[in-house]
Write a protein that holds these residues in place. Sequence first.
Motif, mmCIF file in Angstrom:
data_model
loop_
_atom_site.group_PDB
_atom_site.id
_atom_site.type_symbol
_atom_site.label_atom_id
_atom_site.label_comp_id
_atom_site.label_asym_id
_atom_site.label_seq_id
_atom_site.Cartn_x
_atom_site.Cartn_y
_atom_site.Cartn_z
ATOM 1 N N SER A 201 32.383 51.670 41.647
ATOM 2 C CA SER A 201 32.111 50.864 40.474
ATOM 3 C C SER A 201 33.401 50.655 39.691
ATOM 4 O O SER A 201 34.171 51.596 39.486
ATOM 5 C CB SER A 201 31.082 51.591 39.606
ATOM 6 N N PRO A 202 33.643 49.428 39.219
ATOM 7 C CA PRO A 202 34.840 49.197 38.411
ATOM 8 C C PRO A 202 34.884 50.074 37.163
ATOM 9 O O PRO A 202 35.944 50.564 36.782
ATOM 10 C CB PRO A 202 34.741 47.714 38.041
ATOM 11 N N LYS A 203 33.739 50.301 36.564
ATOM 12 C CA LYS A 203 33.700 51.159 35.374
ATOM 13 C C LYS A 203 34.135 52.578 35.721
ATOM 14 O O LYS A 203 34.880 53.211 34.983
ATOM 15 C CB LYS A 203 32.290 51.158 34.793
ATOM 16 N N TRP A 204 33.658 53.087 36.848
ATOM 17 C CA TRP A 204 34.016 54.440 37.283
ATOM 18 C C TRP A 204 35.517 54.539 37.532
ATOM 19 O O TRP A 204 36.165 55.526 37.177
ATOM 20 C CB TRP A 204 33.231 54.781 38.550
ATOM 21 N N GLU B 11 37.796 41.183 33.924
ATOM 22 C CA GLU B 11 39.008 41.993 33.999
ATOM 23 C C GLU B 11 39.550 42.284 32.602
ATOM 24 O O GLU B 11 39.990 43.401 32.319
ATOM 25 C CB GLU B 11 40.064 41.294 34.849
ATOM 26 N N ALA B 12 39.495 41.288 31.724
ATOM 27 C CA ALA B 12 39.943 41.502 30.345
ATOM 28 C C ALA B 12 39.050 42.523 29.655
ATOM 29 O O ALA B 12 39.536 43.372 28.890
ATOM 30 C CB ALA B 12 39.927 40.175 29.581
ATOM 31 N N GLU B 13 37.761 42.458 29.926
ATOM 32 C CA GLU B 13 36.840 43.430 29.336
ATOM 33 C C GLU B 13 37.113 44.839 29.862
ATOM 34 O O GLU B 13 37.056 45.808 29.115
ATOM 35 C CB GLU B 13 35.398 43.026 29.651
ATOM 36 N N ASP C 127 42.725 49.421 41.163
ATOM 37 C CA ASP C 127 41.570 49.544 42.051
ATOM 38 C C ASP C 127 40.315 48.970 41.401
ATOM 39 O O ASP C 127 39.469 48.393 42.083
ATOM 40 C CB ASP C 127 41.330 51.011 42.421
ATOM 41 N N ALA C 128 40.196 49.125 40.085
ATOM 42 C CA ALA C 128 39.026 48.582 39.377
ATOM 43 C C ALA C 128 39.007 47.056 39.461
ATOM 44 O O ALA C 128 37.963 46.458 39.701
ATOM 45 C CB ALA C 128 39.032 49.035 37.924
ATOM 46 N N LYS C 129 40.165 46.442 39.289
ATOM 47 C CA LYS C 129 40.229 44.977 39.381
ATOM 48 C C LYS C 129 39.919 44.510 40.799
ATOM 49 O O LYS C 129 39.197 43.528 41.005
ATOM 50 C CB LYS C 129 41.607 44.479 38.954
ATOM 51 N N ARG C 130 40.452 45.219 41.786
ATOM 52 C CA ARG C 130 40.188 44.866 43.193
ATOM 53 C C ARG C 130 38.695 45.001 43.508
ATOM 54 O O ARG C 130 38.100 44.135 44.155
ATOM 55 C CB ARG C 130 41.006 45.764 44.112
ATOM 56 N N SER C 131 38.094 46.060 43.025
ATOM 57 C CA SER C 131 36.663 46.271 43.252
ATOM 58 C C SER C 131 35.829 45.209 42.553
ATOM 59 O O SER C 131 34.844 44.713 43.107
ATOM 60 C CB SER C 131 36.269 47.662 42.749
ATOM 61 N N LEU C 132 36.227 44.839 41.347
ATOM 62 C CA LEU C 132 35.513 43.802 40.607
ATOM 63 C C LEU C 132 35.583 42.463 41.338
ATOM 64 O O LEU C 132 34.574 41.772 41.465
ATOM 65 C CB LEU C 132 36.091 43.672 39.204
ATOM 66 N N ARG C 133 36.752 42.126 41.858
ATOM 67 C CA ARG C 133 36.886 40.871 42.616
ATOM 68 C C ARG C 133 36.032 40.893 43.878
ATOM 69 O O ARG C 133 35.442 39.884 44.249
ATOM 70 C CB ARG C 133 38.354 40.637 42.981
ATOM 71 N N ARG C 134 35.972 42.049 44.526
ATOM 72 C CA ARG C 134 35.173 42.151 45.756
ATOM 73 C C ARG C 134 33.678 42.036 45.456
ATOM 74 O O ARG C 134 32.925 41.404 46.187
ATOM 75 C CB ARG C 134 35.469 43.479 46.453
ATOM 76 N N LEU C 135 33.246 42.651 44.351
ATOM 77 C CA LEU C 135 31.824 42.631 44.017
ATOM 78 C C LEU C 135 31.374 41.286 43.454
ATOM 79 O O LEU C 135 30.302 40.795 43.792
ATOM 80 C CB LEU C 135 31.503 43.731 43.009
ATOM 81 N N ARG C 136 32.182 40.685 42.581
ATOM 82 C CA ARG C 136 31.783 39.442 41.914
ATOM 83 C C ARG C 136 32.170 38.196 42.690
ATOM 84 O O ARG C 136 31.420 37.239 42.714
ATOM 85 C CB ARG C 136 32.421 39.350 40.528
ATOM 86 N N GLY C 137 33.370 38.207 43.253
ATOM 87 C CA GLY C 137 33.854 36.995 43.910
ATOM 88 C C GLY C 137 34.183 35.942 42.869
ATOM 89 O O GLY C 137 33.720 35.982 41.741
ATOM 90 N N GLY C 138 35.007 35.006 43.217
ATOM 91 C CA GLY C 138 35.325 33.920 42.293
ATOM 92 C C GLY C 138 36.225 34.368 41.159
ATOM 93 O O GLY C 138 37.023 35.289 41.280
#
Length: 134
Positions: A38-41, A67-69, A50-61
Motif C-alpha cells: 500500500s502506498p500509505k504503508w 502523489e502530492a497528497e 516506492d510509494a509513488k511507484r506503487s501508486l502508479r501501478r495501482l491507479r494507472g494514468g
Amino acid sequence: KPVADEVDGELFGNWRRLSLLGVALAVVLSTMAFMPESPKWLVERGRMVDAKRSLRRLRGGDTTAEEAELEASSFAGWSSNTSPSSFRSTESHWTRLRDYSQSLLVATALFAFQPLCGIGIIMMYATDICAQAG
C-alpha cells in the motif's frame, strides 16, 4: 453434484471436490505475493519513491494529485521527527489498541466461549435430538 453425499444414511464429504476447493483457494491466496504494498504503508516507513511507484501501478494514468497528497501526508507525519523510524512509534499503536480494547475483549470472549457453549455437540446430534423429540 453436491459437495456432501449421503451413503447408508450417513453424510460424507466428497473429498475430491473439497480438495479442488482447497487448491483453488491456495492459488487465489498465492497471487497476493504479487500485490504491491500500500502506498500509505510505504509512506509511513519513509519509502516515498516506492510509494509513488506503487501508486502508479495501482491507479494507472495520471496520479499527480495522489502523489502530492502522499507527500503532504509524509511531511505532516514527520514534522516533529525527521527519521522514518521515529514516525512509526510503538506508543501510537498501543494508544490505538487501547481505543478498541472493549471491542477486542468482546470479540475474543465470543470467539472463546462459542465452542464452550456446546453448540458443536448439539449440531452433531441434531438429527438424533429431533428424532427423539418427535
